[in-house]
Design an enzyme around this catalytic site. Structure first.
Site, PDB file in Angstrom:
ATOM      1  N   SER A 136      32.419  -5.081   5.105  1.00 44.17           N
ATOM      2  CA  SER A 136      31.284  -5.798   5.683  1.00 44.17           C
ATOM      3  C   SER A 136      31.785  -6.866   6.642  1.00 44.17           C
ATOM      4  O   SER A 136      32.461  -7.811   6.226  1.00 44.17           O
ATOM      5  CB  SER A 136      30.463  -6.460   4.571  1.00 44.17           C
ATOM      6  OG  SER A 136      29.670  -7.496   5.141  1.00 44.17           O
ATOM      7  N   SER A 191      16.554  -5.852   5.849  1.00 40.36           N
ATOM      8  CA  SER A 191      17.982  -5.674   6.081  1.00 40.36           C
ATOM      9  C   SER A 191      18.492  -4.538   5.196  1.00 40.36           C
ATOM     10  O   SER A 191      19.427  -3.823   5.561  1.00 40.36           O
ATOM     11  CB  SER A 191      18.730  -6.970   5.779  1.00 40.36           C
ATOM     12  OG  SER A 191      18.426  -7.413   4.474  1.00 40.36           O
ATOM     13  N   GLY A 202      17.316 -11.372   3.254  1.00 44.76           N
ATOM     14  CA  GLY A 202      16.342 -11.968   2.333  1.00 44.76           C
ATOM     15  C   GLY A 202      15.122 -12.532   3.020  1.00 44.76           C
ATOM     16  O   GLY A 202      14.413 -13.347   2.448  1.00 44.76           O
ATOM     17  N   ALA A 203      14.852 -12.108   4.250  1.00 47.99           N
ATOM     18  CA  ALA A 203      13.725 -12.673   4.992  1.00 47.99           C
ATOM     19  C   ALA A 203      12.529 -11.725   5.000  1.00 47.99           C
ATOM     20  O   ALA A 203      11.517 -11.983   5.636  1.00 47.99           O
ATOM     21  CB  ALA A 203      14.146 -12.980   6.427  1.00 47.99           C
ATOM     22  N   ASP A 222       9.797   1.000   4.742  1.00 47.35           N
ATOM     23  CA  ASP A 222      10.901   0.378   5.485  1.00 47.35           C
ATOM     24  C   ASP A 222      11.881   1.421   6.018  1.00 47.35           C
ATOM     25  O   ASP A 222      12.276   1.396   7.188  1.00 47.35           O
ATOM     26  CB  ASP A 222      11.650  -0.610   4.597  1.00 47.35           C
ATOM     27  CG  ASP A 222      10.732  -1.636   3.955  1.00 47.35           C
ATOM     28  OD1 ASP A 222       9.560  -1.709   4.365  1.00 47.35           O
ATOM     29  OD2 ASP A 222      11.182  -2.354   3.054  1.00 47.35           O
ATOM     30  N   THR A 257       0.833  -1.212   0.000  1.00 45.64           N
ATOM     31  CA  THR A 257       0.000   0.000   0.000  1.00 45.64           C
ATOM     32  C   THR A 257       0.865   1.258   0.000  1.00 45.64           C
ATOM     33  O   THR A 257       0.396   2.323  -0.375  1.00 45.64           O
ATOM     34  CB  THR A 257      -0.905   0.014   1.249  1.00 45.64           C
ATOM     35  OG1 THR A 257      -0.110  -0.391   2.365  1.00 45.64           O
ATOM     36  CG2 THR A 257      -2.083  -0.923   1.095  1.00 45.64           C
ATOM     37  N   ASP A 258       2.132   1.138   0.426  1.00 43.80           N
ATOM     38  CA  ASP A 258       2.942   2.372   0.591  1.00 43.80           C
ATOM     39  C   ASP A 258       3.174   3.095  -0.728  1.00 43.80           C
ATOM     40  O   ASP A 258       2.984   4.301  -0.826  1.00 43.80           O
ATOM     41  CB  ASP A 258       4.254   2.111   1.364  1.00 43.80           C
ATOM     42  CG  ASP A 258       5.190   1.084   0.759  1.00 43.80           C
ATOM     43  OD1 ASP A 258       4.814   0.416  -0.232  1.00 43.80           O
ATOM     44  OD2 ASP A 258       6.323   0.944   1.278  1.00 43.80           O
ATOM     45  N   LEU A 317      12.615  -8.684   6.266  1.00 46.05           N
ATOM     46  CA  LEU A 317      12.624  -7.879   7.497  1.00 46.05           C
ATOM     47  C   LEU A 317      13.457  -6.606   7.302  1.00 46.05           C
ATOM     48  O   LEU A 317      13.889  -5.975   8.256  1.00 46.05           O
ATOM     49  CB  LEU A 317      13.157  -8.709   8.674  1.00 46.05           C
ATOM     50  CG  LEU A 317      12.329  -9.966   8.985  1.00 46.05           C
ATOM     51  CD1 LEU A 317      12.953 -10.762  10.120  1.00 46.05           C
ATOM     52  CD2 LEU A 317      10.882  -9.608   9.336  1.00 46.05           C
TER      53      LEU A 317
END
Ligand code: GLA
Length: 475
Positions: free
Chosen positions: A67, A126, A121-122, A171, A35-36, A124
């Site tokens: 990293s 990242s 890749g979950a 996000d 929806t964003d 959430l």
């Protein structure tokens, strides 16, 4: 050792100097999917998984990135960043530097150590966590004040244009504005938001299916976004006032169904009904209620499965298993889709049992052992206070806190009584344009002994006023 200190220690081992540390979290969306970018509503929380960035300025105009997760470095030239990523993890931090500079923020060369614990890749976020933490670090190291909404928008721009994923604002926005113990009800058109408390008996439980079906940048996600744009163009023939699907009502859609293919009609129906569900869930939370929550979550999942077509077998199975457990107030897939995680509202007293049972049943059904996290809604991006319990002397003046210390003189000596004093030792940082503007210390860990501290020029509005020839501890 907490994570900030761990990052400082790794930074020191890698680059040989102290550093400042910044953190930005991943997120879980409770309801309001896709929806964003249709200028609608979303209801996410920042979560306890974060990306951490240690940063120290360099004399040249290079960004030297490392990293900690991948054990891999990359360099970029601030004057020649290009304007397109190459499919490498460094696209995220470099893209953010590109977007910040394109918006007029002049950055300084820096060494950056990046390390995160947001599962990759979950679904959430990242990516938002690495973008926001790097953006925060780069702006701070160059002496710019942080405007969180601007930072979120520029991180989104980096992802849209540099990385090539046409994500919405959710996000990055929640990674910047998240508040511990709260969910954010965001209006993605005005970018106004309300902080809502979760009803106290609920726990947020995230179940990771451990699968990701569409790995390419954007992929099906960009296709969905293009479909929504096409639907708006077609509906505009009959509804000239609409700017996005946010402006289309259920009646308006039903009356103009003939303008759309069946696929586009179902895409629109998902967005329109999902926006209403977000508002309904927000209203429940505002009243501290949970009645009807389960049905709203189930309807959201079905709409994503059947109308928006972004679910997959593993997500459907995970939701179905969750729905059979005791103490569950709703379950649905969360995030962009095609794998990743589900979000579940679970009664606090049943959360541990839920975790054990769902794990076992999912493994039996799918053959993969899921990760299941019982989460807290956490704080958004921050510059964590790495230590507050130290005493030391700077130019013979006792200071008993760690923060930004100011002096008129650009160099001074400090006697450090123990490990873990923070300050910059021999770091090649630049000085402020004039003494009138004052100096503040970039803080970093030092071993015990005598150290020369360099000042890094800046004039952030929140620093205490400069008193000539005196060291001023923070207020
Ligand atoms: C991804 C995007 C977000 C949002 C969600 C789906 O996480 O980055 O902007 O569109 O998918 O709700």
């Amino acid at each position: 050792m907490n994570k900030a200190r761990e990052v400082l220690a790794s930074f020191k081992a890698r680059f040989g100097t102290g550093a400042s540390v910044y953190r930005a979290p991943g997120r879980v969306n409770l309801i309001g999917e896709h929806t964003d970018y249709n200028e609608g509503f979303v209801l996410p929380s920042a979560i306890g998984f974060s990306c951490w960035v240690g940063i120290a300025p360099r004399k040249d105009r290079k960004l030297v990135l490392y990293s900690g997760n991948l054990g891999e470095g990359r360099e970029a030239d601030l004057d020649n960043l290009g304007n397109r990523g190459s499919g490498h993890w460094s696209d995220y931090p470099i893209g953010v530097a590109w977007a910040l500079q394109a918006a007029g923020y002049r950055l300084k060369g820096a060494d950056l150590y990046i390390s995160g614990d947001v599962p990759l890749g979950a679904g959430l976020s990242s990516s938002a966590a690495i973008e926001v933490s790097t953006g925060y670090a780069l702006l701070s190291a160059a002496g710019h004040a942080i405007d969180r909404t601007k930072l979120a928008l520029l991180c989104q721009r980096a992802e849209n244009e540099f990385v090539g994923m046409r994500c919405g604002i959710m996000d990055q926005f929640v990674s910047c504005h998240g508040r511990a113990g709260h969910v954010l009800m965001i209006d993605c058109r005005s970018l106004e938001y309300r902080l809502l408390r979760l009803p106290p008996q609920l726990r947020l439980v995230i179940c990771n299916t451990m699968v990701k079906h569409k790995l390419q940048a954007g992929g099906e996600y960009n296709v969905r976004r293009a479909e929504c744009e096409e639907a708006v163009r077609k509906l505009s023939a009959a509804l000239p006032q609409i700017r996005s699907l946010r402006d289309v009502s259920s009646e308006g859609l039903a009356q103009n169904r003939n303008l759309l293919s069946d696929t586009l009609y179902r895409r629109c129906r998902h967005i329109i009904t999902e926006n209403k569900r977000v508002q309904d869930v927000a209203e429940l939370f505002e009243q501290g209620k949970v009645d009807g929550l389960r049905e709203l979550m189930a309807a959201s999942h079905e709409s994503m499965r059947d109308d928006y077509e972004i679910s997959c077998r593993e997500l459907d199975v995970m939701v179905e298993i969750a729905g059979r457990q005791r103490g569950v107030y709703g379950a649905r897939m969360t995030g962009g889709g095609f794998g990743g995680c589900t979000i579940n509202f679970v009664d606090a007293e049943h959360a541990a049992e839920f975790q054990a049972r769902v794990s076992a049943e999912y493994e039996t059904a799918i053959g993969l052992r899921p990760d299941i996290y019982i989460c807290e809604a956490s704080q958004g991006a921050e510059h964590p206070d790495v230590a507050t319990d130290l005493t030391c002397e700077i130019d013979g003046v006792a200071v008993n806190n760690v923060g930004n210390y100011r002096t008129e003189s650009p160099l001074f000596n400090v006697t450090v009584p123990a490990n873990n004093l923070f300050g910059i030792d021999g770091c090649p940082c630049t000085f402020g344009p004039s003494l009138d503007e004052g100096f503040y210390l970039m803080l970093a860990p030092l071993s015990s002994g005598e150290h020369t501290l360099h000042f890094h020029g800046s004039q952030p509005a929140d620093l205490p006023f400069l008193y000539p020839t005196r060291i001023v501890p923070p207020r």
